[in-house]
Scaffold this motif. Sequence first.
Motif, PDB file in Angstrom:
ATOM      1  N   TRP A 170      -5.646   1.609  -4.209  1.00 14.84           N
ATOM      2  CA  TRP A 170      -6.356   0.335  -4.253  1.00 14.84           C
ATOM      3  C   TRP A 170      -7.866   0.529  -4.080  1.00 14.84           C
ATOM      4  O   TRP A 170      -8.322   1.472  -3.432  1.00 14.84           O
ATOM      5  CB  TRP A 170      -5.825  -0.584  -3.152  1.00 14.84           C
ATOM      6  CG  TRP A 170      -5.952   0.002  -1.779  1.00 14.84           C
ATOM      7  CD1 TRP A 170      -6.969  -0.154  -0.905  1.00 14.84           C
ATOM      8  CD2 TRP A 170      -5.007   0.884  -1.129  1.00 14.84           C
ATOM      9  NE1 TRP A 170      -6.744   0.556   0.252  1.00 14.84           N
ATOM     10  CE2 TRP A 170      -5.550   1.197   0.139  1.00 14.84           C
ATOM     11  CE3 TRP A 170      -3.766   1.414  -1.501  1.00 14.84           C
ATOM     12  CZ2 TRP A 170      -4.889   2.028   1.030  1.00 14.84           C
ATOM     13  CZ3 TRP A 170      -3.118   2.241  -0.602  1.00 14.84           C
ATOM     14  CH2 TRP A 170      -3.673   2.546   0.645  1.00 14.84           C
ATOM     15  N   ARG A 172       0.831  -1.212   0.000  1.00 13.12           N
ATOM     16  CA  ARG A 172       0.000   0.000   0.000  1.00 13.12           C
ATOM     17  C   ARG A 172       0.861   1.256   0.000  1.00 13.12           C
ATOM     18  O   ARG A 172       0.542   2.237  -0.689  1.00 13.12           O
ATOM     19  CB  ARG A 172      -0.951  -0.018   1.207  1.00 13.12           C
ATOM     20  CG  ARG A 172      -1.980  -1.140   1.165  1.00 13.12           C
ATOM     21  CD  ARG A 172      -3.057  -0.965   2.213  1.00 13.12           C
ATOM     22  NE  ARG A 172      -2.577  -1.032   3.576  1.00 13.12           N
ATOM     23  CZ  ARG A 172      -2.443  -2.155   4.274  1.00 13.12           C
ATOM     24  NH1 ARG A 172      -2.733  -3.327   3.716  1.00 13.12           N
ATOM     25  NH2 ARG A 172      -2.032  -2.139   5.528  1.00 13.12           N
ATOM     26  N   TYR A 210      -5.837   0.759   7.582  1.00 16.52           N
ATOM     27  CA  TYR A 210      -6.388   0.155   6.362  1.00 16.52           C
ATOM     28  C   TYR A 210      -7.808  -0.357   6.593  1.00 16.52           C
ATOM     29  O   TYR A 210      -8.719  -0.099   5.797  1.00 16.52           O
ATOM     30  CB  TYR A 210      -5.481  -0.989   5.905  1.00 16.52           C
ATOM     31  CG  TYR A 210      -6.071  -1.845   4.813  1.00 16.52           C
ATOM     32  CD1 TYR A 210      -6.108  -1.395   3.494  1.00 16.52           C
ATOM     33  CD2 TYR A 210      -6.589  -3.108   5.103  1.00 16.52           C
ATOM     34  CE1 TYR A 210      -6.648  -2.176   2.487  1.00 16.52           C
ATOM     35  CE2 TYR A 210      -7.129  -3.897   4.097  1.00 16.52           C
ATOM     36  CZ  TYR A 210      -7.162  -3.436   2.789  1.00 16.52           C
ATOM     37  OH  TYR A 210      -7.709  -4.205   1.802  1.00 16.52           O
ATOM     38  N   SER A 258      -9.823   2.277  -1.042  1.00 19.46           N
ATOM     39  CA  SER A 258      -9.158   3.465  -0.501  1.00 19.46           C
ATOM     40  C   SER A 258     -10.065   4.674  -0.701  1.00 19.46           C
ATOM     41  O   SER A 258     -10.953   4.670  -1.551  1.00 19.46           O
ATOM     42  CB  SER A 258      -7.823   3.692  -1.209  1.00 19.46           C
ATOM     43  OG  SER A 258      -8.046   4.022  -2.571  1.00 19.46           O
TER      44      SER A 258
END
Length: 943
Positions: free
Chosen positions: A122, A111, A684, A125
Amino acid sequence: MTLPELTATPETTLQAPTESVTGVDRDIELFASLLGEVLREHSRKRVLVIVERLREGFLALRAEDDPKLRGKLMKRIDGLDPQTLSEVIRAYTIYFSLLNIAEEVNGYQQRRSLVSAGGRLWPGSFDHSLRQFAEDGVTPGQLQSLLEHLAYIPVFTAHPTEAKRRTTLEIQRRIFLLALDLHRQKLNQEEQQDLLGQILNEIQILWKTDDVRVHKPKVTDEVRQGLYFFRESLFGIVPQVYRNLERAARRVYGADCQVRVPSFMRFGSWIGGDRDGNPFVRPETTELAVRMHCEMALTEYIARVTDLSRRLSHSSALSEPSPRFLDSLDDDEDYWLDTMSQSQRRYVHEPYRRKLVIVGHRLEADLKRVRARIHGEETDLPEGYADARTFLNDLHLIRDSLISQGDANAAEGRLKDLIRLVETFGFHLMQLDIRQESNRHTEAVIELFARQPGAPLYEAFSEEQKLIALGEAIAHPHPFIIDKGTLTAETRETLEVFEVVARMRAEVGRDTFGAYVISMTHSASHVMEVMLLGRLAGLAGKTPAGWFCDLLIAPLFETIDDLERIDRVMGTLFDDPTYAALLKASGNLQEVMLGYSDSCKDGGILSSAWKLYEAQEKIIHLADERGIMCRLFHGRGGTIGRGGGPTHEAILSQPSDTVHGQIKFTEQGEVLSYRYANPETALYELTVGISGLIKASRCLVEPIPEVRKDYLGIMAEIAAQGESVYRELVAGTPAFLDYFYEVTPLDAIALLNIGSRPSHRKKADRSLKSIRAIPWVFGWAQSRHTLPAWYGIGSAIERWRGADLERLAKLQKMYHEWPFFRAMLSNTQMSLFKAEMHIAHEYLRLAQDQPAAEEIFARIQEEYQRTLTQVLNIAGLHELMEETPDLQTSLYRRNAYLDPLNHVQIALLERYRGEDTQEEREHWLDPLLRSINAIAAGMRNTG
């Protein structure tokens, strides 16, 4: 792929992996090598050799079944003493932990590489999600409107599937950071040797740290476990989540974009509030949990305020604070001189520093008061803050003053982060939900009515009569004459819970508690009974000024029957004049909780998924008709059989037009450590969850297409077939529950010190109703059946489609067009992948009635193959998880060590159950409990 061996390097110098191995496999090879070194030096004789021989042998069996080799391997296992078995199991457990760390490190590194490249990030996101919004024509104004409606509320629970101790989590965190250093830095040979030596040292400590708790945890231990993730992770990354969303909005919509991101995250907890079936959660436990939450929040705020006081050293001779800020300093003069006993000249020319020292002193006073109450002491302490809002006002004063004097950049840094934290956590940190089973409230209300002279017999009332009686009592200024000394202990405790809620709201703040969750809600009166009990504690009622209500009640619908009648129960409740008035007085927000675990145990995964889908549509439609805001609370666990799966996809798969910007869901068991132990991973996980919520809430700013009615009809037919097949096995097969108890380690799970809650609602009751949904799923996962997550799907689809290719094409189209159907079958793939029928069959050695067990297993295996075939055909795949190769590889890596562990567990269960005395059984209990921990670590989302 080649799996690493746990080999020890013969050289005295530690060796890094070969350059030909890259990424996650390189790290796994490194960790395996270091673990092998530790085992060679610090384990019992030949443990490393045994670990590798078992791994190699069971890998060979995967490639080609060989009864002779299997017998040889089992003979090797049978020849091991308890202590050696414990060490072999621990070696596998640590390997799984290191594998998880390697995958987390490399996921984070990937990432970061995307961020550094400066391109599109990605899926999931903020950058990717908002770019998609902009491409679809969503304007900044629409985005702002959507953000204003957001509420993202993960709720931490302490369900008995998390085996990791905090000590273990701390060691694993240190290994994670050291592994990151290996990636981040260009190291010379000496520096590399130093880092490798540090990792080796931590693995050695991990090896010598007992991963099985000596004592069953108390509820307060579970509270501390939940607090760990705030101290180590969430305090740091929550402001970063907001900052990243703001940056993404500016990047996509332009630097001049006026989109403002409100603080929409809230965190909840059941730890210390969930008393359903847990006799260890008492009123005083709830009180203690709230104060422990407050202590943690205040401690963090004090540290950050102290840091700010060192940084904001602006001189009044060089910058002019705002008049409002200077007025506040004047108002604080008496506090500065008298309460704090400070010199009038101290920080006289550094106004922000002076203000922050006062702020810190007030927080310290609040902290001392909380700690005194935790220890049962009452002391005469100086005045602190009345509530978090007053503290927040002071922070806003400093921020606004800095901006007014041209120091907006100073306001945007650590001060803004602190403001975000206070807006998110207040003084309460987590909103504690209370949960209790409906019968406890009914019994208390029956007793209260019976104690009143001339009162009618409440239990003899019809549902309509109950609602009338309850409504009149709630509206009455003095509904009951109560002498607590004459009440039963159960009713006294039920009343005391509500009194604790009222008292702690007054002490800590009005946001201290979330919802009062009523499990097994079967009727509207169950909700009104709770409202009456709240009325007695002063949380709701009617005064000459009108109705008031400080109690948010969330009925929990968790069985198939309850889900089917959700519209009748909630419709009756919404139309009750007393409840409608109380709801309006409390802000017109209704929370409804949906139970994934029990509905799946009750009717199977297909019926559960579909009934939950329908229930959401029904309740949202009812609420919309009456102008009521409805927030759905999803009681999901880590496994597919309990509503688990990737959070982003799970949110997007909800029925269209039901999310409305708000989602609340439980984070249970081992999911907490996997998602929140490392800040890098927590950032994340929160990001993909929130971006899923934003995408699922587009209905707030633009019309969205409805799901095709033919898809809904097909799903209804398939769900009915799936429920029939599931019930035929679980409820219609006489020996099935004996099969479950005998071929899973449920008896040992009940002894494992991983949770304060009992595994059964009633002791010595082997019925399906008595066994809790979590041990039900946990047991099937341990024996590699994973049955609750897929059983019935294959038969249901096969019966619906038959040999009709057009029907297959329709299902394939559903899979590609309908997120709900796709998410369900994607999760099914994961569960099928984790199931291993050849290993599940080995557990049949534990069954007392072998012919009956073989017959049941044959049905399970046939359904497994049927489900596998149908799912692959619909998804258009050649093998499971083909669409998610990284996850497929991750799961594959674990099998090489899970296979021997399962066979070790089978041998241990045979020995444990075969001994005549408790003393003899105790010899095998330690390695048996360790095997459960190890398999749970390897399977990951087991609960």
